[in-house]
Design a protein around this motif. Sequence first.
Motif, PDB file in Angstrom:
ATOM      1  N   ALA A 121    -109.442  32.716  44.608  1.00 30.20           N
ATOM      2  CA  ALA A 121    -110.695  31.490  44.429  1.00 30.20           C
ATOM      3  C   ALA A 121    -111.501  32.119  43.689  1.00 30.20           C
ATOM      4  O   ALA A 121    -111.512  31.477  42.975  1.00 30.20           O
ATOM      5  N   ALA A 122    -111.525  33.261  44.534  1.00 30.75           N
ATOM      6  CA  ALA A 122    -112.824  34.307  42.808  1.00 30.75           C
ATOM      7  C   ALA A 122    -111.275  34.408  41.827  1.00 30.75           C
ATOM      8  O   ALA A 122    -111.828  33.925  40.437  1.00 30.75           O
ATOM      9  N   LYS A 123    -109.768  34.438  41.853  1.00 26.49           N
ATOM     10  CA  LYS A 123    -109.526  34.312  40.313  1.00 26.49           C
ATOM     11  C   LYS A 123    -109.648  33.463  39.468  1.00 26.49           C
ATOM     12  O   LYS A 123    -109.487  33.177  39.110  1.00 26.49           O
ATOM     13  N   ALA A 124    -109.214  32.062  40.696  1.00 27.75           N
ATOM     14  CA  ALA A 124    -109.883  30.796  40.087  1.00 27.75           C
ATOM     15  C   ALA A 124    -110.887  30.215  39.416  1.00 27.75           C
ATOM     16  O   ALA A 124    -110.811  29.983  38.226  1.00 27.75           O
ATOM     17  N   ARG A 125    -112.107  31.110  40.181  1.00 27.10           N
ATOM     18  CA  ARG A 125    -113.313  30.927  39.196  1.00 27.10           C
ATOM     19  C   ARG A 125    -112.685  31.234  38.180  1.00 27.10           C
ATOM     20  O   ARG A 125    -113.640  31.212  36.942  1.00 27.10           O
ATOM     21  N   LEU A 126    -112.596  32.808  38.119  1.00 30.70           N
ATOM     22  CA  LEU A 126    -112.511  33.514  37.345  1.00 30.70           C
ATOM     23  C   LEU A 126    -111.660  32.783  35.206  1.00 30.70           C
ATOM     24  O   LEU A 126    -112.381  32.874  34.265  1.00 30.70           O
ATOM     25  N   ARG A 127    -110.819  32.335  36.618  1.00 25.41           N
ATOM     26  CA  ARG A 127    -109.729  31.846  35.103  1.00 25.41           C
ATOM     27  C   ARG A 127    -110.461  30.513  34.288  1.00 25.41           C
ATOM     28  O   ARG A 127    -110.757  30.818  33.388  1.00 25.41           O
TER      29      ARG A 127
ATOM     30  N   PRO B  33    -107.277  41.791  38.986  1.00 30.36           N
ATOM     31  CA  PRO B  33    -107.685  40.252  38.293  1.00 30.36           C
ATOM     32  C   PRO B  33    -106.573  39.718  37.886  1.00 30.36           C
ATOM     33  O   PRO B  33    -106.488  38.351  38.515  1.00 30.36           O
ATOM     34  N   GLY B  34    -105.899  40.045  37.493  1.00 29.83           N
ATOM     35  CA  GLY B  34    -104.376  39.530  37.136  1.00 29.83           C
ATOM     36  C   GLY B  34    -104.998  37.680  36.184  1.00 29.83           C
ATOM     37  O   GLY B  34    -104.113  37.292  36.545  1.00 29.83           O
ATOM     38  N   ILE B  35    -106.236  37.989  35.323  1.00 28.90           N
ATOM     39  CA  ILE B  35    -106.076  36.674  34.842  1.00 28.90           C
ATOM     40  C   ILE B  35    -105.918  36.730  33.545  1.00 28.90           C
ATOM     41  O   ILE B  35    -106.306  37.870  32.955  1.00 28.90           O
ATOM     42  N   HIS B  36    -105.840  36.123  32.439  1.00 30.77           N
ATOM     43  CA  HIS B  36    -105.631  35.826  31.341  1.00 30.77           C
ATOM     44  C   HIS B  36    -106.576  35.907  30.532  1.00 30.77           C
ATOM     45  O   HIS B  36    -107.393  34.639  30.949  1.00 30.77           O
TER      46      HIS B  36
END
Length: 660
Positions: A291-297, A249-252
């Motif tokens: 957009a999915a990664k932004a929402r995950l963040r 996913p590439g998020i913290h």
Amino acid sequence: MQEIQVKVENDHIERLTAAKPLLALAELIWNAYDADARSVRVDFEAGELTKLALIRVQDDGDGIPFEEAEGFFKSLGGSWKKSGTRSNGGRLIHGEKGQGRFKAFSLGNSVEWISSAKGKRFTIGGQRSNLTRFTVSDPIPTTSNGCTVEITDVKRDFQIRADDGFVEQIRDVFALQLYETSDFEIVYDGEPIRARDAIRTVTPYELVTRMSDGSEISGTLEVVEWKKKVDRRLLLCLPGRFNFHSMVPGIHARGFDFTAYLTADLFQQMADENREGLVELDPAATALIDAAKARLREHFRAKESDRSRSKIQEWQEAEIYPYSGNATDPIQRNERQVFDVVALNLSDYSNDFEKAPLQQQKLIFQLIKVAVENGAADLPSILEKVIELPKGKQEELAELLRKTTLTSVINAARAVTDRLDFLKALQILVFDAKSKKQLLERSQLHRIIAQESWIFGEEFHLLNDDEDLTSVLRSHLKIFGKDREALAAEPVFDTEGNVAIIDLMLSQRVPTATDLVRRHLVVELKRPSQPINEEVLSQIKKYAKAVAADDRFKASGVEWDFLAISNHFTEDAEMDARQANKPRGLIVEYDEPHTKIRVWAKTWGQLIQEAEGRLTFYRRRLQYQANDVQALKYLKAINSQYLSEEVKQKIALLDTEAAE
């Protein structure tokens, strides 16, 4: 016995038989789920020389009716699933291409389906060597329902057993189905997969992203948070949540274990066009993924904020949190934020910390607080020696601190406030009526200024401290890579032939293409009680003239400034410092070939004012105003032998008041 001839439409069978083991096994389990199976078992049998000789997927679903077997197998590229989106039992189905049965051949060269449905039991068999031909056995009576797929002549010892960690991968693919469908279970290699008990929450989001041409791409993101440790994955799914691609996913999201499922009609369209393998290169798909990664963040940022507030409140109620009240300035706010980052990560990483007595936790928090205030460099030692955090966790936390900007903000802000405190302290030293009388030039004032040479400008660095002009020459020659010992063999004297001891020499590199342009600053410090008079000006001029007269100092592009500093000027010296058409304080200027030399005289008040001016912007941004108390605290950190008795008494009084 009968034969089924596969009619190949637009798809390529060979491409399907190259599927990865996870996709191949998932397809077989999906087929069971779509057939309303309540239980699916995946078992393995070893051979005499191999770990895998047989792979068996067995379910208790509806099975394949004998009358419909030919329709199920003869067509590639179409499926009964296109006629509706729900199974007979009401389950949302996943696939529409009828290709799953062929992916089984990516695992082994021989595959047999044993189906029991509507009172008839029969087998369908195929060989990878001829995927356009399947054989169907004659049916026999049965009272059970279900389907068993047996794969033999396994191509190689795939790492797909439970002890290979494959259970977790299967769990991720079917997590939502296992969570939502209470009458569905998977037993993989003897291990039941109980995702329902392991899932904390499932949060759905509808996504819409607009492309540059004005079109909109929509999808559904479902965030599954687990109660146990899992590998974080973002799974791309066809309608029905059929996963066809997995990615990081590439998020913290500190302390959260999750799997995210992104489902979109776009992915089905790509699969129908055999383009699903290029999903990370497709502009529309990547826009939806972004957009999915932004929402995950956003999701985990909100979760983190809620959890952090709850945990900190818990520490406050236990009276182990080392801060009280509200932060009064930006530095304190940033320090608290860095402390919170470290403390919350420590709470996540270390079970021993959470189990420790409250007094021990309080002590650890106090140590971390001091480390944050003094610089994060002390933290690794505390984490290792006091908390005994494992090396791997230390490195994770250190990397987190390196990435956060808060540590850098604190360090920069602390440097500015330290300098503002020093300037206030310097005013006490040189202007206080009693202090300035006691302040000694060489053993006190000189030593303090040598530690704070930034006061002359950020661009300078200290080269010489309380050395003669010969040492100054050596430092000068070293910059230009010349033979110092040979050229400096003869000492440098002032214009009267005396050895000249300068207080400080600083140097600045002026950025140029050749990197050879330098500006040197030679400083003569005078104690506050010693005014700048004609004698002081004569002394500093002698140094300048000695440099001007000595060819060894000459170098293209080098500028020399000689500066005398004290509290005030005599009347005659003041006239020299206020000459027409010259900057205030410029006494004389020698324009030698290749070398420019200037002599200056300034008061401590001027120097402090100039330094404060350079810090004004930062002082205003930090909303910080130095005062006598802060200044004396700063002086307390200085070696006491550099301070006058008056200042020592002031500091002692401050300590007494603090103790009371």
